[in-house]
Motif scaffolding. Sequence first.
Motif, mmCIF file in Angstrom:
data_model
loop_
_atom_site.group_PDB
_atom_site.id
_atom_site.type_symbol
_atom_site.label_atom_id
_atom_site.label_comp_id
_atom_site.label_asym_id
_atom_site.label_seq_id
_atom_site.Cartn_x
_atom_site.Cartn_y
_atom_site.Cartn_z
ATOM 1 N N GLU A 130 0.744 -0.980 0.081
ATOM 2 C CA GLU A 130 0.023 0.036 0.032
ATOM 3 C C GLU A 130 0.753 1.295 -0.033
ATOM 4 O O GLU A 130 0.666 2.265 -0.917
ATOM 5 C CB GLU A 130 -0.971 -0.077 1.097
ATOM 6 N N ASP A 131 1.855 1.335 0.772
ATOM 7 C CA ASP A 131 2.561 2.510 0.730
ATOM 8 C C ASP A 131 3.476 2.697 -0.493
ATOM 9 O O ASP A 131 3.707 3.930 -0.990
ATOM 10 C CB ASP A 131 3.716 2.538 2.134
ATOM 11 N N SER A 135 3.029 6.260 -2.740
ATOM 12 C CA SER A 135 4.196 6.887 -3.411
ATOM 13 C C SER A 135 4.379 6.864 -4.703
ATOM 14 O O SER A 135 4.562 8.025 -5.427
ATOM 15 C CB SER A 135 5.567 6.058 -2.744
#
Length: 345
Positions: A130-131, A135
């Motif tokens: 998810e991160d 990004s």
Amino acid sequence: MNDWTPKPNPSARLERLPLTPEEGFVLSRLDGATAVRHLPALTGLPAERIHAILARLVSQGAVLPGPTAAPAPQPPPTRARADAPPDEPSARHEEPLAPEEDEAPEDATVEIAAGNWRQLFERRLHPLPEDERASRARAAEDPELSAFCFDPVPAVIKSVLENMRVGLGHARLIARHHHSPVGLEALCGRAAFTQDAGVRRWLVRNPQLPSGLFRRLWSGRRLMEQYKVAMDRDVPEGTRRTAREVMRTRFNTAPAEERVELILNTEGRVLASLVGLAVDGKTAALLCGRTFRSPMLIQNIARWSAAPPALIAHLLKQEAVRRQPQLRLLLQRHPNAPADARRGG
């Protein structure tokens, strides 16, 4: 060239055309009602690039060629003017408004492109952490940027909205396909997006649209727009219910001309949703200054318990009522009908 409104060619076999992702992206944004000059804002691409892509799309047969001469201007859809005297032609029209150009349904090309973007997201982007998706979404270009609009995680949607390339087309995808109230709240934080008819159309059809957000965005809009949402069968029942409440609240404070427009352009159908609400003297006077020819409109007013006495008396004098005894009987039975009319006078 900037005034040209490019239209997709309905007979083109898009799956057989050698379109680049960028050309497919621009083609998906053509709805047949948006002029070239608006496409940079809609796509995030510079005007020079838009012109080059359109030229290639025309050469491949995906877009219809532009006219060699400007077409004669067409008259706008008839709108019943609330302040028009009864002898003007516009005062005699009581038909519902024609759909606005910017309310046209999404083109089939958009559906094809959306399917491709969803596939790209599910196969290549969704497996990423998810991160990392959040990004990557901040700097993504199309078609990846459009694919990220299908991400169910609000944090990723917020990153999409921070991307300098994000445009109205991406906002419409989020409004339609993102099913988190948090992500929709983030989308509606951009005023330029919430002013777009396409974004608003998909927001109200999104079952996750919070009622508080709907009230914030629609409370100040015209009564006719609120009515359309309240009556749209494609809108979830919860949002339709909220739209009716918002419309009733605004009806109490709207200008008389706007109230008259709503009643006339819906042929009185709206009155069933306005039970318990009355109108002021100016609204009644504007209605009494018109000629009524629509049996449907007269019938709906006759069933409206709050119809002003002056309006009932005015309707009883209309030629359409004289010719149709059943309409006259309905009006005579109205609690606000003149006493002599109730006696059959």
